[in-house]
Design an enzyme around this catalytic site. Sequence first.
Site, PDB file in Angstrom:
ATOM      1  N   HIS A  33      37.017  41.868  51.780  1.00 28.80           N
ATOM      2  CA  HIS A  33      36.891  41.848  50.325  1.00 28.80           C
ATOM      3  C   HIS A  33      35.896  40.745  49.932  1.00 28.80           C
ATOM      4  O   HIS A  33      36.107  39.583  50.252  1.00 28.80           O
ATOM      5  CB  HIS A  33      38.265  41.581  49.724  1.00 28.80           C
ATOM      6  CG  HIS A  33      38.307  41.732  48.251  1.00 28.80           C
ATOM      7  ND1 HIS A  33      38.593  42.928  47.645  1.00 28.80           N
ATOM      8  CD2 HIS A  33      38.057  40.849  47.266  1.00 28.80           C
ATOM      9  CE1 HIS A  33      38.539  42.768  46.343  1.00 28.80           C
ATOM     10  NE2 HIS A  33      38.214  41.517  46.079  1.00 28.80           N
ATOM     11  N   ALA A  34      34.811  41.127  49.254  1.00 29.06           N
ATOM     12  CA  ALA A  34      33.717  40.183  49.027  1.00 29.06           C
ATOM     13  C   ALA A  34      34.178  38.976  48.212  1.00 29.06           C
ATOM     14  O   ALA A  34      34.960  39.105  47.282  1.00 29.06           O
ATOM     15  CB  ALA A  34      32.582  40.889  48.289  1.00 29.06           C
ATOM     16  N   ARG A  69      49.419  52.643  33.313  1.00 30.38           N
ATOM     17  CA  ARG A  69      48.153  53.267  33.701  1.00 30.38           C
ATOM     18  C   ARG A  69      47.951  54.570  32.952  1.00 30.38           C
ATOM     19  O   ARG A  69      46.836  54.956  32.630  1.00 30.38           O
ATOM     20  CB  ARG A  69      48.119  53.479  35.216  1.00 30.38           C
ATOM     21  CG  ARG A  69      48.217  52.131  35.938  1.00 30.38           C
ATOM     22  CD  ARG A  69      47.360  52.027  37.125  1.00 30.38           C
ATOM     23  NE  ARG A  69      46.008  52.477  36.887  1.00 30.38           N
ATOM     24  CZ  ARG A  69      45.205  52.896  37.833  1.00 30.38           C
ATOM     25  NH1 ARG A  69      45.626  52.916  39.087  1.00 30.38           N
ATOM     26  NH2 ARG A  69      43.980  53.276  37.571  1.00 30.38           N
ATOM     27  N   ARG A 118      40.677  38.486  33.796  1.00 29.27           N
ATOM     28  CA  ARG A 118      39.307  37.980  33.853  1.00 29.27           C
ATOM     29  C   ARG A 118      38.290  39.102  34.083  1.00 29.27           C
ATOM     30  O   ARG A 118      37.170  39.030  33.598  1.00 29.27           O
ATOM     31  CB  ARG A 118      39.181  36.947  34.981  1.00 29.27           C
ATOM     32  CG  ARG A 118      39.502  37.499  36.337  1.00 29.27           C
ATOM     33  CD  ARG A 118      39.461  36.447  37.456  1.00 29.27           C
ATOM     34  NE  ARG A 118      40.439  35.390  37.260  1.00 29.27           N
ATOM     35  CZ  ARG A 118      40.785  34.527  38.214  1.00 29.27           C
ATOM     36  NH1 ARG A 118      40.223  34.602  39.411  1.00 29.27           N
ATOM     37  NH2 ARG A 118      41.674  33.595  37.986  1.00 29.27           N
ATOM     38  N   TYR A 119      38.684  40.144  34.812  1.00 32.13           N
ATOM     39  CA  TYR A 119      37.728  41.210  35.111  1.00 32.13           C
ATOM     40  C   TYR A 119      37.500  42.103  33.892  1.00 32.13           C
ATOM     41  O   TYR A 119      36.416  42.640  33.694  1.00 32.13           O
ATOM     42  CB  TYR A 119      38.185  42.033  36.318  1.00 32.13           C
ATOM     43  CG  TYR A 119      38.297  41.195  37.562  1.00 32.13           C
ATOM     44  CD1 TYR A 119      37.172  40.850  38.299  1.00 32.13           C
ATOM     45  CD2 TYR A 119      39.529  40.707  37.991  1.00 32.13           C
ATOM     46  CE1 TYR A 119      37.263  40.067  39.428  1.00 32.13           C
ATOM     47  CE2 TYR A 119      39.637  39.919  39.126  1.00 32.13           C
ATOM     48  CZ  TYR A 119      38.502  39.597  39.834  1.00 32.13           C
ATOM     49  OH  TYR A 119      38.606  38.811  40.951  1.00 32.13           O
ATOM     50  N   GLU A 149      33.214  35.802  36.401  1.00 36.10           N
ATOM     51  CA  GLU A 149      33.007  37.152  36.920  1.00 36.10           C
ATOM     52  C   GLU A 149      31.829  37.858  36.248  1.00 36.10           C
ATOM     53  O   GLU A 149      31.269  38.801  36.793  1.00 36.10           O
ATOM     54  CB  GLU A 149      34.280  37.975  36.737  1.00 36.10           C
ATOM     55  CG  GLU A 149      35.497  37.417  37.473  1.00 36.10           C
ATOM     56  CD  GLU A 149      35.258  37.252  38.955  1.00 36.10           C
ATOM     57  OE1 GLU A 149      34.415  37.973  39.517  1.00 36.10           O
ATOM     58  OE2 GLU A 149      35.903  36.371  39.555  1.00 36.10           O
ATOM     59  N   HIS A 173      26.537  40.029  42.042  1.00 39.20           N
ATOM     60  CA  HIS A 173      27.789  39.511  41.474  1.00 39.20           C
ATOM     61  C   HIS A 173      28.219  38.227  42.191  1.00 39.20           C
ATOM     62  O   HIS A 173      28.480  37.202  41.565  1.00 39.20           O
ATOM     63  CB  HIS A 173      28.877  40.583  41.591  1.00 39.20           C
ATOM     64  CG  HIS A 173      30.220  40.110  41.172  1.00 39.20           C
ATOM     65  ND1 HIS A 173      30.713  40.292  39.901  1.00 39.20           N
ATOM     66  CD2 HIS A 173      31.177  39.428  41.838  1.00 39.20           C
ATOM     67  CE1 HIS A 173      31.908  39.743  39.805  1.00 39.20           C
ATOM     68  NE2 HIS A 173      32.221  39.215  40.977  1.00 39.20           N
ATOM     69  N   GLU A 174      28.296  38.284  43.511  1.00 45.35           N
ATOM     70  CA  GLU A 174      28.786  37.114  44.269  1.00 45.35           C
ATOM     71  C   GLU A 174      27.833  35.926  44.118  1.00 45.35           C
ATOM     72  O   GLU A 174      28.271  34.778  44.010  1.00 45.35           O
ATOM     73  CB  GLU A 174      28.974  37.476  45.749  1.00 45.35           C
ATOM     74  CG  GLU A 174      30.033  38.540  46.006  1.00 45.35           C
ATOM     75  CD  GLU A 174      31.397  38.207  45.429  1.00 45.35           C
ATOM     76  OE1 GLU A 174      31.715  37.013  45.260  1.00 45.35           O
ATOM     77  OE2 GLU A 174      32.150  39.149  45.117  1.00 45.35           O
ATOM     78  N   HIS A 192      44.412  42.267  44.400  1.00 43.09           N
ATOM     79  CA  HIS A 192      44.673  41.142  43.496  1.00 43.09           C
ATOM     80  C   HIS A 192      46.152  40.942  43.208  1.00 43.09           C
ATOM     81  O   HIS A 192      46.558  39.865  42.789  1.00 43.09           O
ATOM     82  CB  HIS A 192      43.884  41.330  42.199  1.00 43.09           C
ATOM     83  CG  HIS A 192      42.408  41.391  42.446  1.00 43.09           C
ATOM     84  ND1 HIS A 192      41.808  42.481  43.017  1.00 43.09           N
ATOM     85  CD2 HIS A 192      41.433  40.479  42.243  1.00 43.09           C
ATOM     86  CE1 HIS A 192      40.517  42.253  43.141  1.00 43.09           C
ATOM     87  NE2 HIS A 192      40.253  41.047  42.682  1.00 43.09           N
ATOM     88  N   TRP A 205      54.301  50.629  36.368  1.00 49.01           N
ATOM     89  CA  TRP A 205      52.863  50.631  36.687  1.00 49.01           C
ATOM     90  C   TRP A 205      52.199  51.911  36.183  1.00 49.01           C
ATOM     91  O   TRP A 205      51.181  51.888  35.498  1.00 49.01           O
ATOM     92  CB  TRP A 205      52.720  50.483  38.201  1.00 49.01           C
ATOM     93  CG  TRP A 205      51.358  50.649  38.786  1.00 49.01           C
ATOM     94  CD1 TRP A 205      50.890  51.732  39.474  1.00 49.01           C
ATOM     95  CD2 TRP A 205      50.291  49.689  38.786  1.00 49.01           C
ATOM     96  NE1 TRP A 205      49.608  51.512  39.907  1.00 49.01           N
ATOM     97  CE2 TRP A 205      49.216  50.271  39.497  1.00 49.01           C
ATOM     98  CE3 TRP A 205      50.151  48.402  38.261  1.00 49.01           C
ATOM     99  CZ2 TRP A 205      48.012  49.614  39.697  1.00 49.01           C
ATOM    100  CZ3 TRP A 205      48.943  47.745  38.459  1.00 49.01           C
ATOM    101  CH2 TRP A 205      47.893  48.338  39.158  1.00 49.01           C
ATOM    102  N   TYR A 251      43.042  29.968  27.863  1.00 48.73           N
ATOM    103  CA  TYR A 251      41.931  30.523  27.088  1.00 48.73           C
ATOM    104  C   TYR A 251      41.654  29.796  25.770  1.00 48.73           C
ATOM    105  O   TYR A 251      41.158  30.398  24.816  1.00 48.73           O
ATOM    106  CB  TYR A 251      42.182  32.019  26.842  1.00 48.73           C
ATOM    107  CG  TYR A 251      42.163  32.810  28.142  1.00 48.73           C
ATOM    108  CD1 TYR A 251      40.966  33.211  28.722  1.00 48.73           C
ATOM    109  CD2 TYR A 251      43.345  33.094  28.812  1.00 48.73           C
ATOM    110  CE1 TYR A 251      40.943  33.898  29.920  1.00 48.73           C
ATOM    111  CE2 TYR A 251      43.336  33.783  30.019  1.00 48.73           C
ATOM    112  CZ  TYR A 251      42.133  34.185  30.562  1.00 48.73           C
ATOM    113  OH  TYR A 251      42.112  34.866  31.761  1.00 48.73           O
ATOM    114  N   HIS A 286      28.499  33.777  41.177  1.00 49.98           N
ATOM    115  CA  HIS A 286      29.502  32.725  41.390  1.00 49.98           C
ATOM    116  C   HIS A 286      28.855  31.499  42.020  1.00 49.98           C
ATOM    117  O   HIS A 286      29.078  30.365  41.601  1.00 49.98           O
ATOM    118  CB  HIS A 286      30.608  33.215  42.317  1.00 49.98           C
ATOM    119  CG  HIS A 286      31.518  34.252  41.723  1.00 49.98           C
ATOM    120  ND1 HIS A 286      32.196  34.060  40.555  1.00 49.98           N
ATOM    121  CD2 HIS A 286      31.858  35.489  42.146  1.00 49.98           C
ATOM    122  CE1 HIS A 286      32.947  35.132  40.288  1.00 49.98           C
ATOM    123  NE2 HIS A 286      32.745  36.015  41.239  1.00 49.98           N
TER     124      HIS A 286
HETATM  125 ZN   LIG Z   1      33.792  37.832  41.445  1.00 47.12          ZN
END
Ligand SMILES: [Zn+2]
Length: 613
Positions: free
Chosen positions: A354-355, A488, A521-522, A412, A384-385, A512, A484, A221, A388
Amino acid sequence: MNRTGTSVALVSAALLWAGVAPLAAWQRAADDSATAAARRFLDAAEKDLAIRSVGLNRAGWISENFITHDTELLAAAAQAEVALALKRLVDQARRFDGVALPAALRRRLLLLKLQLAAPAPPDSVDALEMTLLGAGLDADYGRARYCAPTPRGAASCRNLDDLEHVLAQSRNPDSLLDAWRGWHATAVPTRDRYARFVALANAGARAAGFADAGAMWRAGYDMPPDSFVAVVDRLWQEVRPLYLQLHAYVRQRLVARYGAALVPPRGMLPVHLLGNLWGQDWSTIADVVVPAAPAQGGGGPDLTAVLKQRQVSAVEMLRMGERFYTSLGFDSLPATFWERSLFVRPRDRDVVCHASAWYIDDPTDLRVKMCIEPTADAFRTIHHELGHDFYFRSYKNQPFLYQAGANDGFHEAIGDAIALSVTPRYLQTIGLFDSEPPATGDTLELLRQALDHAAFLPFGITIDKWRWEVFAGKVAPDQYTKRWWELRGSYGGVMPPVARGPTDFDPGAKYHVAGNVPYMRYFLAQVLEFQFYRALCRAAGSSGPLYRCSYYGSKAAGRRLAAMLELGASRPWPEALATLTGQREMDATALLDYFQPLMVWLERQNRGAPVGW
Ligand SMILES: [Zn+2]
């Protein structure tokens, strides 16, 4: 909205800290021949990687479109070969360690190291084991089924799609619990393999000069890894007040629906009631959460209902997405996109649904791989896709190592910034809606959007907060799930619906993690999406509330966007960001501006009610 994986060349889409420490005198004295040698080495490495990436992408494409024993092995072999080639290149690049080089070359050398999310460990037997493990975990996720015994004794099996439908549509707590528990059980057998994968990935990261694989991810980064952690924490603090208000309001509604015995009125939200297997997107429980629209006006047409009623096909939905980009001045998609992509779930074989967006044979072979259904969610995922794909094509003229997002959050965020522009007025413009809904329904529409965008924020930060600790060796496998839920809980105020034990592996029930795709990144993308959107709206000359702006058809906005996309990773991300937005820092105020009317409304709804947990 789906946060979708992206398969791109070899690229982990990372940038790195170029390092600006002053050079020592002996370094300044280093001669030009070192610079020439480094440049020759990098040019040759890029040529080699560009060729190899094509074979790797084809193997990946086939294995995800036809999940079989053999395609999995072929994909693993292709990955192993490229990982080995990369390892050789990274080893060779060591001869430039400590040599004074121009910043741009230093940066390319570091980009080379960050090509794989899991670099190969030094030992070649280990390297093969790691690629086989990685491919196996990915494929197991795609094949996972929850088989519940029926009264007659025969098992009835459901895949991820089936279970996601239950979470989205059922309002029966028992069915929701059964589906949630069933899906999470599918990850249990993968835990020990994942732990082994972590150890091998760390060995690879250490060989490349990083403390562990998590530190390597944070190095991408353009700043020291610790500074990146501080940036993430700052952004979270900026958006947290909005999340707290949303959480408190949603809790009130869930208590009203399911009762205080199931939903503690001052406590955390049981994750299985949130409309999604991971509790990351609450938009599917809008029927529970969003109050009925006022009798006068409000409401407005429902995009999913319109798409279904008009029987809009997957290809037609994609054409609409493409048209948004072309309206900004981008060229249309190539014919091969329509010939080679996957648009709907095949009936007769297993695929990774998964797209994802792909470019196989640079520069023109763009594709998507999606199982599209006529829903508003799929409509947004298409935008979204395609973001990319248009990004891939925009930076195709950059050297191979710069063919990536300015940082991985950028990749993203592009398509999502476009999707924000899919406003009711835009849908009316393209003929999907008959009329634009009146402004009286705006707050409730913003609430609906916050159930996706704002609800996602703590989830987006948690996955890699957890993984950074796992890679750093701070969490033993029998503590994976415990830790986890601690994270959360503290970030998002959500809890598992039933007690979890040391053999559970709840993080592995998320793609993921199984697929080893970095996730911060999301979270960044969620912030950048609104920052990009605000800048594009301003470029288009939009005035009025931010959330009503659509820059569809604005060539001025398109030029600003294209100028940033063309840079790829050739400049540190603050420069790319400034090209579009004029700002050099990631900034959550655009997200807060967008939801400002909702924030006021939520505070009013929550007056006198508990906030926080
Ligand atoms: Zn994406």
